[in-house]
Design a protein around this motif. Structure first.
Motif, mmCIF file in Angstrom:
data_model
loop_
_atom_site.group_PDB
_atom_site.id
_atom_site.type_symbol
_atom_site.label_atom_id
_atom_site.label_comp_id
_atom_site.label_asym_id
_atom_site.label_seq_id
_atom_site.Cartn_x
_atom_site.Cartn_y
_atom_site.Cartn_z
ATOM 1 N N PRO A 20 -6.324 -7.635 7.084
ATOM 2 C CA PRO A 20 -6.913 -7.228 5.801
ATOM 3 C C PRO A 20 -6.114 -6.097 5.153
ATOM 4 O O PRO A 20 -5.674 -5.176 5.834
ATOM 5 C CB PRO A 20 -8.313 -6.745 6.190
ATOM 6 N N ALA A 21 -5.920 -6.207 3.832
ATOM 7 C CA ALA A 21 -5.112 -5.219 3.124
ATOM 8 C C ALA A 21 -5.749 -4.854 1.788
ATOM 9 O O ALA A 21 -6.309 -5.707 1.107
ATOM 10 C CB ALA A 21 -3.703 -5.751 2.891
ATOM 11 N N LEU A 22 -5.658 -3.573 1.437
ATOM 12 C CA LEU A 22 -6.066 -3.077 0.132
ATOM 13 C C LEU A 22 -4.819 -2.667 -0.628
ATOM 14 O O LEU A 22 -3.933 -2.019 -0.074
ATOM 15 C CB LEU A 22 -6.998 -1.866 0.273
ATOM 16 N N LEU A 23 -4.754 -3.054 -1.897
ATOM 17 C CA LEU A 23 -3.659 -2.653 -2.764
ATOM 18 C C LEU A 23 -4.194 -1.576 -3.701
ATOM 19 O O LEU A 23 -5.184 -1.795 -4.394
ATOM 20 C CB LEU A 23 -3.158 -3.829 -3.598
ATOM 21 N N TYR A 24 -3.578 -0.425 -3.676
ATOM 22 C CA TYR A 24 -3.916 0.662 -4.589
ATOM 23 C C TYR A 24 -2.905 0.624 -5.726
ATOM 24 O O TYR A 24 -1.703 0.755 -5.494
ATOM 25 C CB TYR A 24 -3.864 2.011 -3.876
ATOM 26 N N VAL A 25 -3.378 0.436 -6.941
ATOM 27 C CA VAL A 25 -2.527 0.363 -8.128
ATOM 28 C C VAL A 25 -2.701 1.669 -8.896
ATOM 29 O O VAL A 25 -3.829 2.125 -9.108
ATOM 30 C CB VAL A 25 -2.913 -0.853 -9.002
ATOM 31 N N PHE A 26 -1.583 2.273 -9.314
ATOM 32 C CA PHE A 26 -1.650 3.570 -9.983
ATOM 33 C C PHE A 26 -0.541 3.685 -11.017
ATOM 34 O O PHE A 26 0.455 2.965 -10.970
ATOM 35 C CB PHE A 26 -1.545 4.708 -8.959
ATOM 36 N N ASP A 27 -0.722 4.582 -11.970
ATOM 37 C CA ASP A 27 0.263 4.813 -13.022
ATOM 38 C C ASP A 27 1.227 5.917 -12.598
ATOM 39 O O ASP A 27 0.817 6.937 -12.051
ATOM 40 C CB ASP A 27 -0.427 5.198 -14.331
ATOM 41 N N ARG A 28 2.516 5.667 -12.851
ATOM 42 C CA ARG A 28 3.566 6.636 -12.601
ATOM 43 C C ARG A 28 4.409 6.756 -13.865
ATOM 44 O O ARG A 28 4.342 5.899 -14.736
ATOM 45 C CB ARG A 28 4.474 6.176 -11.452
ATOM 46 N N VAL A 29 5.210 7.763 -13.948
ATOM 47 C CA VAL A 29 6.120 7.920 -15.081
ATOM 48 C C VAL A 29 7.062 6.717 -15.157
ATOM 49 O O VAL A 29 7.354 6.203 -16.231
ATOM 50 C CB VAL A 29 6.927 9.234 -14.944
ATOM 51 N N GLU A 30 7.493 6.223 -14.006
ATOM 52 C CA GLU A 30 8.441 5.113 -13.939
ATOM 53 C C GLU A 30 7.807 3.764 -14.263
ATOM 54 O O GLU A 30 8.503 2.789 -14.482
ATOM 55 C CB GLU A 30 9.060 5.009 -12.535
ATOM 56 N N GLY A 31 6.477 3.683 -14.215
ATOM 57 C CA GLY A 31 5.761 2.427 -14.441
ATOM 58 C C GLY A 31 4.512 2.368 -13.573
ATOM 59 O O GLY A 31 4.032 3.385 -13.103
ATOM 60 N N THR A 32 4.022 1.185 -13.341
ATOM 61 C CA THR A 32 2.833 1.003 -12.519
ATOM 62 C C THR A 32 3.254 0.837 -11.062
ATOM 63 O O THR A 32 4.106 0.006 -10.747
ATOM 64 C CB THR A 32 2.042 -0.239 -12.973
ATOM 65 N N GLY A 33 2.645 1.637 -10.185
ATOM 66 C CA GLY A 33 2.995 1.593 -8.773
ATOM 67 C C GLY A 33 1.941 0.878 -7.949
ATOM 68 O O GLY A 33 0.806 0.678 -8.390
ATOM 69 N N LYS A 34 2.331 0.494 -6.747
ATOM 70 C CA LYS A 34 1.430 -0.190 -5.829
ATOM 71 C C LYS A 34 1.700 0.300 -4.414
ATOM 72 O O LYS A 34 2.848 0.406 -3.991
ATOM 73 C CB LYS A 34 1.673 -1.694 -5.912
ATOM 74 N N GLY A 64 5.275 0.134 -0.596
ATOM 75 C CA GLY A 64 4.976 0.697 -1.900
ATOM 76 C C GLY A 64 6.130 0.413 -2.833
ATOM 77 O O GLY A 64 7.285 0.352 -2.396
ATOM 78 N N LYS A 65 5.830 0.185 -4.093
ATOM 79 C CA LYS A 65 6.905 -0.051 -5.059
ATOM 80 C C LYS A 65 6.378 0.077 -6.479
ATOM 81 O O LYS A 65 5.180 0.137 -6.707
ATOM 82 C CB LYS A 65 7.547 -1.413 -4.857
ATOM 83 N N ILE A 66 7.303 0.120 -7.417
ATOM 84 C CA ILE A 66 6.981 0.117 -8.839
ATOM 85 C C ILE A 66 6.988 -1.342 -9.289
ATOM 86 O O ILE A 66 7.923 -2.088 -8.998
ATOM 87 C CB ILE A 66 8.009 0.936 -9.653
ATOM 88 N N LEU A 67 5.940 -1.750 -9.990
ATOM 89 C CA LEU A 67 5.797 -3.134 -10.443
ATOM 90 C C LEU A 67 6.293 -3.294 -11.871
ATOM 91 O O LEU A 67 6.047 -2.440 -12.715
ATOM 92 C CB LEU A 67 4.328 -3.552 -10.380
ATOM 93 N N GLN A 68 6.947 -4.387 -12.137
ATOM 94 C CA GLN A 68 7.391 -4.706 -13.496
ATOM 95 C C GLN A 68 6.343 -5.527 -14.233
ATOM 96 O O GLN A 68 6.263 -5.491 -15.449
ATOM 97 C CB GLN A 68 8.716 -5.488 -13.446
ATOM 98 N N ASP A 69 5.543 -6.292 -13.474
ATOM 99 C CA ASP A 69 4.595 -7.227 -14.065
ATOM 100 C C ASP A 69 3.327 -7.255 -13.211
ATOM 101 O O ASP A 69 3.404 -7.416 -11.991
ATOM 102 C CB ASP A 69 5.242 -8.616 -14.104
#
Length: 87
Positions: A20-34, A64-69
């Motif tokens: 089981p996994a939870l994805l935390y999505v958040f806003d960063r200066v570089e874009g949307t992170g996960k 963790g990474k910055i998402l483009q879409d």
């Protein structure tokens, strides 16, 4: 990392993972992170007292990474939006 978890934009449950996994999505200066947090994952560690290897259940951040879409995170066959929004 802790501030990203606190200031999350959304929390998503990933049903496609074996663990089981939870994805935390958040806003960063570089874009949307996960950040992906695996729940009740099992690690093998060495016990400091007796030196034996043993299994320990834990929650851990694996990727963790910055998402483009964000469109892939909106797939209701794979993900359940538990909290927040993805707009």
């Amino acid at each position: 990392m802790v501030s990203s978890l606190r200031q999350r934009r959304a929390i998503i449950y990933d049903r496609q993972q074996a663990t089981p996994a939870l994805l935390y999505v958040f806003d960063r200066v570089e874009g949307t992170g996960k950040l992906v947090v695996y729940i009740d994952g099992t690690l093998k560690v060495r016990n400091e007292l007796n030196g034996k290897r043993e299994k320990v259940n834990t929650n851990l951040i694996r990727t963790g990474k910055i998402l483009q879409d964000l469109s892939a995170l909106r797939n209701k066959k794979v993900y359940d939006l538990l909290w927040g929004r993805l707009d």
